[in-house]
Design a protein around this motif. Structure first.
Motif, PDB file in Angstrom:
ATOM      1  N   ASN A   1       0.859  -1.164   0.000  1.00  0.00           N
ATOM      2  CA  ASN A   1       0.000   0.000   0.000  1.00  0.00           C
ATOM      3  C   ASN A   1       0.907   1.230   0.000  1.00  0.00           C
ATOM      4  OD1 ASN A   1      -1.675   2.221   0.802  1.00  0.00           O
ATOM      5  ND2 ASN A   1      -3.197   0.694   1.389  1.00  0.00           N
ATOM      6  N   VAL A   2       0.845   1.980  -1.085  1.00  0.00           N
ATOM      7  CA  VAL A   2       1.694   3.159  -1.255  1.00  0.00           C
ATOM      8  C   VAL A   2       0.771   4.376  -1.394  1.00  0.00           C
ATOM      9  CG1 VAL A   2       3.449   4.269  -2.699  1.00  0.00           C
ATOM     10  CG2 VAL A   2       3.443   1.768  -2.448  1.00  0.00           C
ATOM     11  N   GLY A   3       0.769   5.212  -0.378  1.00  0.00           N
ATOM     12  CA  GLY A   3      -0.053   6.423  -0.421  1.00  0.00           C
ATOM     13  C   GLY A   3      -1.538   6.147  -0.576  1.00  0.00           C
ATOM     14  N   GLY A   4      -2.012   5.032  -0.028  1.00  0.00           N
ATOM     15  CA  GLY A   4      -3.432   4.695  -0.100  1.00  0.00           C
ATOM     16  C   GLY A   4      -3.825   3.872  -1.319  1.00  0.00           C
ATOM     17  N   ALA A   5      -2.867   3.566  -2.188  1.00  0.00           N
ATOM     18  CA  ALA A   5      -3.152   2.762  -3.378  1.00  0.00           C
ATOM     19  C   ALA A   5      -2.338   1.472  -3.328  1.00  0.00           C
ATOM     20  CB  ALA A   5      -2.800   3.538  -4.644  1.00  0.00           C
ATOM     21  N   TRP A   6      -2.948   0.367  -3.728  1.00  0.00           N
ATOM     22  CA  TRP A   6      -2.242  -0.908  -3.757  1.00  0.00           C
ATOM     23  C   TRP A   6      -1.436  -1.004  -5.037  1.00  0.00           C
ATOM     24  CZ3 TRP A   6      -1.472  -3.769   0.310  1.00  0.00           C
ATOM     25  CH2 TRP A   6      -2.322  -3.620   1.398  1.00  0.00           C
ATOM     26  N   LYS A   7      -0.124  -1.193  -4.868  1.00  0.00           N
ATOM     27  CA  LYS A   7       0.802  -1.296  -6.001  1.00  0.00           C
ATOM     28  C   LYS A   7       1.474  -2.666  -5.954  1.00  0.00           C
ATOM     29  CE  LYS A   7       0.960   3.397  -6.796  1.00  0.00           C
ATOM     30  NZ  LYS A   7       0.796   4.025  -8.062  1.00  0.00           N
ATOM     31  N   ILE A   8       1.724  -3.213  -7.111  1.00  0.00           N
ATOM     32  CA  ILE A   8       2.335  -4.536  -7.212  1.00  0.00           C
ATOM     33  C   ILE A   8       3.843  -4.399  -7.075  1.00  0.00           C
ATOM     34  CG2 ILE A   8       2.700  -6.499  -8.754  1.00  0.00           C
ATOM     35  CD1 ILE A   8      -0.214  -5.277  -9.871  1.00  0.00           C
ATOM     36  N   SER A   9       4.412  -5.186  -6.159  1.00  0.00           N
ATOM     37  CA  SER A   9       5.853  -5.131  -5.929  1.00  0.00           C
ATOM     38  C   SER A   9       6.583  -6.339  -6.512  1.00  0.00           C
ATOM     39  CB  SER A   9       6.158  -5.023  -4.430  1.00  0.00           C
ATOM     40  OG  SER A   9       5.642  -6.134  -3.729  1.00  0.00           O
ATOM     41  N   ASP A  10       5.867  -7.437  -6.744  1.00  0.00           N
ATOM     42  CA  ASP A  10       6.506  -8.618  -7.325  1.00  0.00           C
ATOM     43  C   ASP A  10       5.439  -9.550  -7.874  1.00  0.00           C
ATOM     44  OD1 ASP A  10       8.662 -10.171  -8.122  1.00  0.00           O
ATOM     45  OD2 ASP A  10       9.398 -10.554  -6.098  1.00  0.00           O
ATOM     46  N   ILE A  11       5.848 -10.388  -8.800  1.00  0.00           N
ATOM     47  CA  ILE A  11       4.984 -11.416  -9.376  1.00  0.00           C
ATOM     48  C   ILE A  11       5.780 -12.708  -9.356  1.00  0.00           C
ATOM     49  CG2 ILE A  11       3.637 -12.147 -11.385  1.00  0.00           C
ATOM     50  CD1 ILE A  11       3.694  -9.154 -12.292  1.00  0.00           C
ATOM     51  N   TRP A  12       5.177 -13.762  -8.797  1.00  0.00           N
ATOM     52  CA  TRP A  12       5.851 -15.043  -8.647  1.00  0.00           C
ATOM     53  C   TRP A  12       5.017 -16.138  -9.292  1.00  0.00           C
ATOM     54  CZ3 TRP A  12       5.426 -18.170  -3.538  1.00  0.00           C
ATOM     55  CH2 TRP A  12       6.139 -19.361  -3.647  1.00  0.00           C
ATOM     56  N   SER A  13       5.603 -16.837 -10.252  1.00  0.00           N
ATOM     57  CA  SER A  13       4.945 -18.009 -10.826  1.00  0.00           C
ATOM     58  C   SER A  13       5.327 -19.222  -9.995  1.00  0.00           C
ATOM     59  CB  SER A  13       5.373 -18.238 -12.278  1.00  0.00           C
ATOM     60  OG  SER A  13       4.888 -19.502 -12.717  1.00  0.00           O
ATOM     61  N   LYS A  14       4.366 -19.710  -9.221  1.00  0.00           N
ATOM     62  CA  LYS A  14       4.620 -20.936  -8.462  1.00  0.00           C
ATOM     63  C   LYS A  14       4.664 -22.127  -9.427  1.00  0.00           C
ATOM     64  CE  LYS A  14       3.091 -21.553  -4.268  1.00  0.00           C
ATOM     65  NZ  LYS A  14       2.204 -21.685  -3.092  1.00  0.00           N
ATOM     66  N   THR A  15       3.996 -21.998 -10.563  1.00  0.00           N
ATOM     67  CA  THR A  15       3.960 -23.076 -11.551  1.00  0.00           C
ATOM     68  C   THR A  15       5.334 -23.332 -12.144  1.00  0.00           C
ATOM     69  OG1 THR A  15       1.688 -22.435 -12.081  1.00  0.00           O
ATOM     70  CG2 THR A  15       2.817 -23.878 -13.656  1.00  0.00           C
ATOM     71  N   ASN A  16       6.029 -22.271 -12.544  1.00  0.00           N
ATOM     72  CA  ASN A  16       7.322 -22.413 -13.213  1.00  0.00           C
ATOM     73  C   ASN A  16       8.482 -21.840 -12.401  1.00  0.00           C
ATOM     74  OD1 ASN A  16       6.636 -23.848 -15.669  1.00  0.00           O
ATOM     75  ND2 ASN A  16       5.403 -22.044 -16.132  1.00  0.00           N
ATOM     76  N   ASP A  17       8.205 -21.488 -11.148  1.00  0.00           N
ATOM     77  CA  ASP A  17       9.208 -21.074 -10.175  1.00  0.00           C
ATOM     78  C   ASP A  17      10.147 -19.962 -10.646  1.00  0.00           C
ATOM     79  OD1 ASP A  17      10.346 -21.070  -7.667  1.00  0.00           O
ATOM     80  OD2 ASP A  17      11.862 -22.554  -8.195  1.00  0.00           O
ATOM     81  N   TRP A  18       9.559 -18.805 -10.928  1.00  0.00           N
ATOM     82  CA  TRP A  18      10.345 -17.603 -11.186  1.00  0.00           C
ATOM     83  C   TRP A  18       9.650 -16.429 -10.500  1.00  0.00           C
ATOM     84  CZ3 TRP A  18       7.248 -14.004 -13.220  1.00  0.00           C
ATOM     85  CH2 TRP A  18       6.216 -14.413 -14.068  1.00  0.00           C
ATOM     86  N   LYS A  19      10.422 -15.403 -10.203  1.00  0.00           N
ATOM     87  CA  LYS A  19       9.914 -14.143  -9.649  1.00  0.00           C
ATOM     88  C   LYS A  19      10.469 -13.003 -10.487  1.00  0.00           C
ATOM     89  CE  LYS A  19       9.288 -15.067  -4.750  1.00  0.00           C
ATOM     90  NZ  LYS A  19       9.678 -14.656  -3.391  1.00  0.00           N
ATOM     91  N   VAL A  20       9.655 -12.026 -10.742  1.00  0.00           N
ATOM     92  CA  VAL A  20      10.115 -10.843 -11.473  1.00  0.00           C
ATOM     93  C   VAL A  20      11.343 -10.245 -10.785  1.00  0.00           C
ATOM     94  CG1 VAL A  20       9.542  -8.464 -12.078  1.00  0.00           C
ATOM     95  CG2 VAL A  20       7.931 -10.290 -12.570  1.00  0.00           C
ATOM     96  N   SER A  21      11.310 -10.167  -9.467  1.00  0.00           N
ATOM     97  CA  SER A  21      12.404  -9.523  -8.730  1.00  0.00           C
ATOM     98  C   SER A  21      13.743 -10.232  -8.875  1.00  0.00           C
ATOM     99  CB  SER A  21      12.044  -9.425  -7.246  1.00  0.00           C
ATOM    100  OG  SER A  21      11.860 -10.717  -6.698  1.00  0.00           O
ATOM    101  N   THR A  22      13.736 -11.498  -9.264  1.00  0.00           N
ATOM    102  CA  THR A  22      15.003 -12.239  -9.377  1.00  0.00           C
ATOM    103  C   THR A  22      15.393 -12.540 -10.819  1.00  0.00           C
ATOM    104  OG1 THR A  22      13.923 -14.381  -9.094  1.00  0.00           O
ATOM    105  CG2 THR A  22      14.726 -13.272  -7.092  1.00  0.00           C
ATOM    106  N   LEU A  23      14.555 -12.180 -11.768  1.00  0.00           N
ATOM    107  CA  LEU A  23      14.888 -12.417 -13.175  1.00  0.00           C
ATOM    108  C   LEU A  23      16.022 -11.485 -13.594  1.00  0.00           C
ATOM    109  CD1 LEU A  23      11.338 -12.767 -14.757  1.00  0.00           C
ATOM    110  CD2 LEU A  23      12.992 -14.609 -14.323  1.00  0.00           C
ATOM    111  N   GLU A  24      16.959 -12.018 -14.354  1.00  0.00           N
ATOM    112  CA  GLU A  24      18.061 -11.201 -14.882  1.00  0.00           C
ATOM    113  C   GLU A  24      17.612 -10.536 -16.167  1.00  0.00           C
ATOM    114  OE1 GLU A  24      20.999 -10.555 -13.429  1.00  0.00           O
ATOM    115  OE2 GLU A  24      20.246 -11.691 -11.722  1.00  0.00           O
ATOM    116  N   CYS A  25      17.864  -9.278 -16.270  1.00  0.00           N
ATOM    117  CA  CYS A  25      17.504  -8.510 -17.453  1.00  0.00           C
ATOM    118  C   CYS A  25      18.731  -7.770 -17.920  1.00  0.00           C
ATOM    119  CB  CYS A  25      16.364  -7.535 -17.116  1.00  0.00           C
ATOM    120  SG  CYS A  25      15.660  -6.733 -18.547  1.00  0.00           S
ATOM    121  N   GLN A  26      19.401  -8.340 -18.942  1.00  0.00           N
ATOM    122  CA  GLN A  26      20.636  -7.744 -19.436  1.00  0.00           C
ATOM    123  C   GLN A  26      20.553  -7.523 -20.941  1.00  0.00           C
ATOM    124  OE1 GLN A  26      23.761 -10.409 -18.248  1.00  0.00           O
ATOM    125  NE2 GLN A  26      23.106 -10.411 -16.122  1.00  0.00           N
ATOM    126  N   GLY A  27      21.203  -6.481 -21.382  1.00  0.00           N
ATOM    127  CA  GLY A  27      21.193  -6.151 -22.813  1.00  0.00           C
ATOM    128  C   GLY A  27      22.262  -6.859 -23.586  1.00  0.00           C
TER     129      GLY A  27
END
Length: 156
Positions: free
Chosen positions: A130-156
């Motif tokens: 809850n950020v300033g009275g609004a619910w904001k998404i901080s992470d998404i986790w696929s329990k099905t395929n075991d990944w989290k947005v916060s731990t995914l590597e994003c490199q160019g």
């Protein structure tokens, strides 16, 4: 005329709690997640970035910096953990379960992408703050395929 105006004003005041509860309901963790399923939308899209907070927002910002010529770190709909799905099956099977504790919450989405295909069942856990009275998404986790947005590597 004054009686009519006074009646309208009193009615408006009586309905105010109903309108406030509808607003509060729309800003619930579940409603914040439902936004991404009705219809499914691509979460890293800058047009919906205001629905996110860190660490997910930082990952999407990082994705923007390294994406070139249509290449991106996230080439699937994160909330579906897939690229393909059947709209009718998703709508029919989607279940959202909320667990709220103070200024944090999780919403677990369970659904199927296609009828009669057990490997298309999904379980996605959305973490929210809850950020300033609004619910904001901080992470998404696929329990099905075991990944989290916060731990995914994003490199160019």
């Amino acid at each position: 005329m004054r009686t009519i105006l006074r009646s309208v004003a009193l009615l408006s005041l009586a309905l105010l709690p109903l309108s406030l509860s509808a607003t509060a309901q729309e800003s619930s963790p579940t409603e914040a997640v439902r936004f991404f399923y009705d219809p499914p939308s691509y979460e890293p899209d800058p047009a919906v970035r205001d629905h996110f907070t860190d660490p997910a927002k930082s990952k999407f910002d990082q994705n923007d910096k390294v994406s070139t010529d249509g290449e991106t770190c996230f080439d699937w709909v994160l909330g579906l953990d897939a690229q393909d799905y059947d709209d009718a099956v998703l709508a029919k099977t989607l279940k959202l379960e909320e667990d709220e504790t103070g200024d944090t919450a999780t919403v677990t989405a369970t659904f199927s992408l296609f009828d009669g295909q057990p490997d298309s069942d999904r379980e996605i856990v959305w973490s929210l703050k809850n950020v300033g009275g609004a619910w904001k998404i901080s992470d998404i986790w696929s329990k099905t395929n075991d990944w989290k947005v916060s731990t995914l590597e994003c490199q160019g």
